[in-house]
Design an enzyme around this catalytic site. Structure first.
Site, PDB file in Angstrom:
ATOM      1  N   ALA A  46      -4.726 -21.074 -16.513  1.00  0.00           N
ATOM      2  CA  ALA A  46      -3.349 -21.214 -16.969  1.00  0.00           C
ATOM      3  C   ALA A  46      -3.090 -22.700 -17.172  1.00  0.00           C
ATOM      4  O   ALA A  46      -3.695 -23.539 -16.495  1.00  0.00           O
ATOM      5  CB  ALA A  46      -2.361 -20.638 -15.963  1.00  0.00           C
ATOM      6  N   LYS A  68      -2.904 -12.118 -12.521  1.00  0.00           N
ATOM      7  CA  LYS A  68      -3.751 -11.488 -11.496  1.00  0.00           C
ATOM      8  C   LYS A  68      -3.300 -10.052 -11.221  1.00  0.00           C
ATOM      9  O   LYS A  68      -4.120  -9.181 -10.914  1.00  0.00           O
ATOM     10  CB  LYS A  68      -3.726 -12.305 -10.211  1.00  0.00           C
ATOM     11  CG  LYS A  68      -4.451 -13.642 -10.299  1.00  0.00           C
ATOM     12  CD  LYS A  68      -5.944 -13.491 -10.531  1.00  0.00           C
ATOM     13  CE  LYS A  68      -6.669 -14.815 -10.402  1.00  0.00           C
ATOM     14  NZ  LYS A  68      -8.109 -14.701 -10.718  1.00  0.00           N
ATOM     15  N   SER A  86     -17.157 -24.361  -7.262  1.00  0.00           N
ATOM     16  CA  SER A  86     -16.719 -23.076  -7.802  1.00  0.00           C
ATOM     17  C   SER A  86     -17.070 -21.944  -6.844  1.00  0.00           C
ATOM     18  O   SER A  86     -18.173 -21.908  -6.297  1.00  0.00           O
ATOM     19  CB  SER A  86     -17.405 -22.803  -9.147  1.00  0.00           C
ATOM     20  OG  SER A  86     -17.157 -23.809 -10.097  1.00  0.00           O
ATOM     21  N   ILE A  87     -16.153 -21.013  -6.660  1.00  0.00           N
ATOM     22  CA  ILE A  87     -16.462 -19.827  -5.873  1.00  0.00           C
ATOM     23  C   ILE A  87     -17.625 -19.080  -6.504  1.00  0.00           C
ATOM     24  O   ILE A  87     -18.487 -18.531  -5.812  1.00  0.00           O
ATOM     25  CB  ILE A  87     -15.221 -18.924  -5.746  1.00  0.00           C
ATOM     26  CG1 ILE A  87     -14.150 -19.611  -4.878  1.00  0.00           C
ATOM     27  CG2 ILE A  87     -15.583 -17.569  -5.152  1.00  0.00           C
ATOM     28  CD1 ILE A  87     -12.836 -18.865  -4.805  1.00  0.00           C
ATOM     29  N   ILE A 132     -13.309 -15.854 -13.609  1.00  0.00           N
ATOM     30  CA  ILE A 132     -12.740 -16.628 -14.706  1.00  0.00           C
ATOM     31  C   ILE A 132     -11.223 -16.500 -14.683  1.00  0.00           C
ATOM     32  O   ILE A 132     -10.687 -15.390 -14.645  1.00  0.00           O
ATOM     33  CB  ILE A 132     -13.267 -16.130 -16.063  1.00  0.00           C
ATOM     34  CG1 ILE A 132     -14.792 -16.296 -16.148  1.00  0.00           C
ATOM     35  CG2 ILE A 132     -12.597 -16.852 -17.212  1.00  0.00           C
ATOM     36  CD1 ILE A 132     -15.409 -15.652 -17.363  1.00  0.00           C
ATOM     37  N   VAL A 177     -14.759 -16.670 -23.414  1.00  0.00           N
ATOM     38  CA  VAL A 177     -14.263 -15.299 -23.345  1.00  0.00           C
ATOM     39  C   VAL A 177     -13.055 -15.047 -24.243  1.00  0.00           C
ATOM     40  O   VAL A 177     -12.622 -13.904 -24.396  1.00  0.00           O
ATOM     41  CB  VAL A 177     -13.926 -14.884 -21.894  1.00  0.00           C
ATOM     42  CG1 VAL A 177     -15.187 -14.819 -21.051  1.00  0.00           C
ATOM     43  CG2 VAL A 177     -12.887 -15.811 -21.276  1.00  0.00           C
ATOM     44  N   GLY A 180     -18.384 -17.982 -14.595  1.00  0.00           N
ATOM     45  CA  GLY A 180     -17.360 -18.817 -13.978  1.00  0.00           C
ATOM     46  C   GLY A 180     -17.859 -20.002 -13.199  1.00  0.00           C
ATOM     47  O   GLY A 180     -17.059 -20.737 -12.606  1.00  0.00           O
ATOM     48  N   TYR A 212       2.642 -20.437  -8.196  1.00  0.00           N
ATOM     49  CA  TYR A 212       1.531 -19.684  -8.784  1.00  0.00           C
ATOM     50  C   TYR A 212       1.955 -19.023 -10.095  1.00  0.00           C
ATOM     51  O   TYR A 212       1.132 -18.779 -10.974  1.00  0.00           O
ATOM     52  CB  TYR A 212       1.017 -18.650  -7.777  1.00  0.00           C
ATOM     53  CG  TYR A 212      -0.403 -18.234  -8.021  1.00  0.00           C
ATOM     54  CD1 TYR A 212      -1.439 -19.167  -8.062  1.00  0.00           C
ATOM     55  CD2 TYR A 212      -0.740 -16.899  -8.204  1.00  0.00           C
ATOM     56  CE1 TYR A 212      -2.746 -18.783  -8.286  1.00  0.00           C
ATOM     57  CE2 TYR A 212      -2.051 -16.502  -8.410  1.00  0.00           C
ATOM     58  CZ  TYR A 212      -3.049 -17.452  -8.464  1.00  0.00           C
ATOM     59  OH  TYR A 212      -4.348 -17.068  -8.680  1.00  0.00           O
TER      60      TYR A 212
END
Length: 258
Positions: A98, A165, A21-22, A95, A68, A15, A158
């Site tokens: 949307a 999620k 990026s986190i 990862i 993926v 990711g 969201y």
């Protein structure tokens, strides 16, 4: 002590796209903790960007492509890890995707294709990756994924990502049940909102940050580094008795009901 928490552990980071990026903050924390890291990148468009970023701090990194959405690419990824590392001790799954247009309209207007895509990339990918990872995790280990409280709360705009999620968090629990007897733990970090590139795709995202700063018990947004430290905990032996859990790192915002 943190500099040796993951010493000698081979861990896959999925990711990393850019320095915000986190997943990159997590990778840096794991590197400092002594882990041997493997990085996957989505496709050739990202290869040089990710390579340049990773090499700025980690010498001679192992980088492997993996879209993926393609089972054969996941297969190739883990064949590459098997050849290079033999044993895998951990996976960080960061990862999610949307379509931007699905994150600004009414949820009821989510398209069939948008629903499928969000779930395939954001939720099913964890299952697919875990299926290929666990045969290499012969010494046990930890799988960590990233989620958000939009899975259980109504977060404006969201939309389908929140539903994806929720599926991701359910998958964490079921995978924890599958892998527990093998000594493999599966957990999620529910991160508070941070200003990543992908977060900009959520309409009125700055308003979400403002609410956290006003309403959370800590009265501030969390940092990527704080999220990374929680992931480090879940990947280390310090959390050896924890599996199937969602660990909130959001300054306590999820407690407020806002």
């Amino acid at each position: 002590m943190s500099h040796s928490l993951l010493k000698g552990k081979n861990i896959l980071i999925m990711g990393v796209a850019n320095k915000r990026s986190i997943a990159w903050s997590i990778a840096r924390a794991y590197h400092r903790a002594g882990a041997n890291l493997v990085f996957s990148y989505q496709d050739e468009r990202y290869r040089e960007k990710v390579k340049k970023l990773v090499e700025s701090e980690i010498p001679d990194p192992l980088l492997l492509p993996c879209n993926v959405s393609e089972e054969k690419e996941i297969d190739y990824l883990f064949e590459g890890i098997k050849e290079s590392c033999g044993v895998l001790h951990g996976v960080v799954h960061s990862i999610a995707y949307a379509k931007k247009e699905e994150l600004s309209d009414l949820y009821v207007n989510t398209s069939r294709e948008g629903f499928r895509l969000a779930h395939e990339v954001s939720a099913y990918s964890l299952v697919a990756v875990a299926r290929w990872a666990y045969p290499l995790m012969r010494e046990g280990g930890s799988i960590v994924t990233l989620t958000y409280q939009g899975s259980t709360r109504l977060v404006p705009n969201y939309n389908v990502m929140g539903v994806a999620k929720a599926a991701l968090e359910a998958s964490v629990r079921y995978l924890a049940g599958d892998f527990g007897p093998m000594g493999i733990r599966v957990n999620a970090v529910s991160a508070g909102p941070v200003r990543t590139v992908s977060a900009k795709g959520v309409k009125d995202f700055n308003r979400i940050i403002e609410l956290v700063e006003q309403k959370s018990p800590l009265r501030r947004a969390v940092t990527p580094e704080e999220i990374a430290q929680a992931a480090l905990f879940l990947s280390s032996d310090l959390s050896s008795g924890i599996t199937g859990e969602v660990l909130f790192v959001d300054g306590g915002y999820h407690l407020t009901g806002m």
